[in-house]
Motif scaffolding. Structure first.
Motif, mmCIF file in Angstrom:
data_model
loop_
_atom_site.group_PDB
_atom_site.id
_atom_site.type_symbol
_atom_site.label_atom_id
_atom_site.label_comp_id
_atom_site.label_asym_id
_atom_site.label_seq_id
_atom_site.Cartn_x
_atom_site.Cartn_y
_atom_site.Cartn_z
ATOM 1 N N LEU A 111 -16.028 57.033 40.316
ATOM 2 C CA LEU A 111 -15.542 58.633 40.692
ATOM 3 C C LEU A 111 -14.239 58.407 41.326
ATOM 4 N N ARG A 112 -13.143 59.010 40.932
ATOM 5 C CA ARG A 112 -11.759 58.961 41.695
ATOM 6 C C ARG A 112 -11.409 60.272 41.603
ATOM 7 N N GLN A 113 -10.931 60.525 42.851
ATOM 8 C CA GLN A 113 -10.114 61.872 43.084
ATOM 9 C C GLN A 113 -8.764 61.744 43.672
ATOM 10 N N SER A 114 -8.041 62.457 43.122
ATOM 11 C CA SER A 114 -6.470 62.150 43.624
ATOM 12 C C SER A 114 -5.840 63.561 43.661
ATOM 13 N N SER A 115 -4.995 63.681 44.484
ATOM 14 C CA SER A 115 -3.907 64.836 44.889
ATOM 15 C C SER A 115 -2.767 64.240 44.970
ATOM 16 N N LEU A 116 -1.820 65.375 44.642
ATOM 17 C CA LEU A 116 -0.346 65.286 44.610
ATOM 18 C C LEU A 116 0.204 66.454 45.020
ATOM 19 N N TRP A 117 1.097 66.251 46.373
ATOM 20 C CA TRP A 117 1.712 67.366 46.888
ATOM 21 C C TRP A 117 3.258 67.297 46.483
ATOM 22 N N LEU A 118 4.267 68.278 45.841
ATOM 23 C CA LEU A 118 5.611 68.118 45.713
ATOM 24 C C LEU A 118 5.894 69.229 46.297
ATOM 25 N N SER A 119 6.842 69.163 47.340
ATOM 26 C CA SER A 119 7.211 70.186 48.092
ATOM 27 C C SER A 119 8.731 70.247 48.436
ATOM 28 N N TYR A 120 9.341 71.379 48.886
ATOM 29 C CA TYR A 120 10.599 71.584 49.331
ATOM 30 C C TYR A 120 10.733 72.519 50.548
ATOM 31 N N GLY A 121 11.537 72.141 51.548
ATOM 32 C CA GLY A 121 11.564 73.091 52.653
ATOM 33 C C GLY A 121 13.036 73.129 53.233
ATOM 34 N N MET A 122 13.516 74.462 53.334
ATOM 35 C CA MET A 122 15.269 74.484 53.650
ATOM 36 C C MET A 122 15.154 75.343 54.868
ATOM 37 N N ARG A 123 16.626 74.992 55.524
ATOM 38 C CA ARG A 123 16.747 75.875 56.606
ATOM 39 C C ARG A 123 17.610 76.874 56.150
ATOM 40 N N LEU A 124 17.049 78.176 56.616
ATOM 41 C CA LEU A 124 17.762 79.498 55.892
ATOM 42 C C LEU A 124 18.775 79.741 57.069
ATOM 43 N N SER A 125 18.814 79.576 58.252
ATOM 44 C CA SER A 125 19.706 79.836 59.254
ATOM 45 C C SER A 125 19.135 79.045 60.358
ATOM 46 N N ALA A 130 11.849 77.785 55.588
ATOM 47 C CA ALA A 130 10.939 78.317 54.700
ATOM 48 C C ALA A 130 10.652 77.033 53.602
ATOM 49 N N GLY A 131 9.421 77.134 53.227
ATOM 50 C CA GLY A 131 9.153 76.029 52.339
ATOM 51 C C GLY A 131 8.306 76.301 51.102
ATOM 52 N N LEU A 132 8.147 75.673 50.183
ATOM 53 C CA LEU A 132 7.056 75.883 48.790
ATOM 54 C C LEU A 132 6.600 74.703 48.474
ATOM 55 N N GLY A 133 5.463 74.673 48.347
ATOM 56 C CA GLY A 133 4.760 73.379 47.854
ATOM 57 C C GLY A 133 3.843 73.557 46.572
ATOM 58 N N MET A 134 3.807 72.558 45.661
ATOM 59 C CA MET A 134 3.017 72.659 44.531
ATOM 60 C C MET A 134 1.925 71.656 44.590
ATOM 61 N N HIS A 135 0.625 71.847 44.456
ATOM 62 C CA HIS A 135 -0.174 71.194 44.737
ATOM 63 C C HIS A 135 -1.068 70.633 43.161
ATOM 64 N N PHE A 136 -1.233 69.409 42.833
ATOM 65 C CA PHE A 136 -1.955 69.021 41.886
ATOM 66 C C PHE A 136 -3.119 68.192 42.302
ATOM 67 N N TRP A 137 -4.516 68.453 41.588
ATOM 68 C CA TRP A 137 -5.488 67.721 41.914
ATOM 69 C C TRP A 137 -6.285 67.131 40.680
ATOM 70 N N ASN A 138 -7.006 65.961 40.943
ATOM 71 C CA ASN A 138 -7.700 65.817 39.705
ATOM 72 C C ASN A 138 -9.000 64.835 40.063
ATOM 73 N N SER A 139 -10.058 65.241 39.409
ATOM 74 C CA SER A 139 -11.376 64.467 39.679
ATOM 75 C C SER A 139 -11.832 63.872 38.361
ATOM 76 N N SER A 140 -12.194 62.666 38.357
ATOM 77 C CA SER A 140 -12.541 62.061 37.030
ATOM 78 C C SER A 140 -13.480 60.915 37.319
ATOM 79 N N MET A 141 -14.314 60.716 36.328
ATOM 80 C CA MET A 141 -15.300 59.723 36.140
ATOM 81 C C MET A 141 -15.288 59.284 34.670
ATOM 82 N N PRO A 142 -14.250 57.988 34.766
ATOM 83 C CA PRO A 142 -13.794 57.558 33.419
ATOM 84 C C PRO A 142 -14.958 56.976 32.593
ATOM 85 N N GLU A 143 -16.141 56.369 33.172
ATOM 86 C CA GLU A 143 -16.947 55.890 32.445
ATOM 87 C C GLU A 143 -18.000 56.988 31.900
ATOM 88 N N GLN A 144 -17.935 58.113 32.347
ATOM 89 C CA GLN A 144 -18.810 59.371 31.818
ATOM 90 C C GLN A 144 -17.901 60.649 31.432
#
Length: 279
Positions: A111-125, A130-144
């Motif tokens: 059983l393997r679980q993984s998570s990936l965040w890709l984000s960017y934040g910037m100075r408006l003034s 402000a910032g925005l992030g995309m979150h990807f996750w995956n849970s897998s059991m390769p043998e099953q």
């Protein structure tokens, strides 16, 4: 087409790994996360901070980063090896802000679980980020051949009023998608807002409210002392679930080491440790 539940019941050997999938999936999705050690030591306060794991916590904090950094962290919720989570974070100055990546993984054999965040934040003034992030996750059991993935996003804003006061707000999972709706169900939206106040030139107080559908309003309080150059201590608490936190941070040259402990009255201890390098 056979349902996911019926598919699992036809294979009783899956029940034990699926138990850990259910127990840990909230961590991978960011629903019941233990953040970077310094934030965990403050009871989980994060909306006004700009730490080494801003990409997964407060994306607006990336707009305040002035150096590139790499960080490695390990946490072991409730001292259970099966729930141990290792994360690698990279934050890099890009344009008027910062780009952040956080890769997390945990699991037991089969059983393997993984998570990936890709984000960017910037100075408006000056003082406003402000910032925005995309979150990807995956849970897998390769043998099953059990597989579950999903995607969501987060938004954050951070405003420094003056040298003492900083305000922040953050929303996690305003929308998400799951390929396989195993329990727990689709991640719930979490809204957080709060402030930090610096006083005596060496201490900072953090106060936040987190709104979670399953828990209602959660109060988070933290206090940080910079005892001397390169050394600080922190403490904090959260009322749902009732937990108390402690931590320390050591800075030497370009290296930073952080240790933290959260004690949850209803379930146990969560130790965290991280090593970071900034240049």
């Amino acid at each position: 087409m056979i349902s996911p539940l019926a598919w699992i019941l036809k294979r009783p050997g899956l029940l034990i790994p699926v138990f850990f999938l259910q127990a840990a999936q909230g961590l991978v999705r960011g629903q019941n996360y233990w953040p970077e050690a310094s934030s965990a030591a403050l009871g989980g306060a994060y909306v006004t901070r700009a730490g080494f794991f801003s990409a997964s916590l407060n994306q607006a904090g990336l707009g305040e980063r002035e150096k590139h950094s790499l960080s490695l962290q390990h946490s072991r919720p409730y001292l259970l090896r099966e729930l141990g989570q290792t994360s690698l974070s990279g934050q890099f100055i890009a344009g008027k802000g910062g780009l952040g990546i956080v890769l997390s993984t945990q699991g037991i054999k089969g059983l393997r679980q993984s998570s990936l965040w890709l984000s960017y934040g910037m100075r408006l003034s000056p003082g406003l980020c402000a910032g925005l992030g995309m979150h990807f996750w995956n849970s897998s059991m390769p043998e099953q051949v059990l597989y579950a993935s999903g995607v969501s996003f987060a938004l954050g804003i951070r405003a420094r009023i003056n040298q003492a006061w900083t305000l922040g707000a953050h929303v996690l999972h305003p929308a998400s998608w799951d390929s396989l709706p195993l329990p727990p169900a689709t991640p719930s939206m979490i809204i957080a807002a709060g402030f930090s106040y610096t006083f005596m030139k060496s201490a900072s107080m953090y106060s936040e409210i987190h709104v979670k559908p399953e828990q209602g309003i959660v109060l988070v309080e933290g206090l940080e002392w910079h005892l001397k150059e390169g050394f600080s201590m922190s403490t904090g608490f959260s009322d749902k679930p009732l937990s108390f936190s402690w931590g320390l941070s050591l800075l030497h040259s370009l290296w930073n080491i952080q240790f933290a402990f959260q004690y949850r009255v209803s379930s146990g201890t969560v130790p965290l440790a991280s090593l970071s390098h900034a240049w």
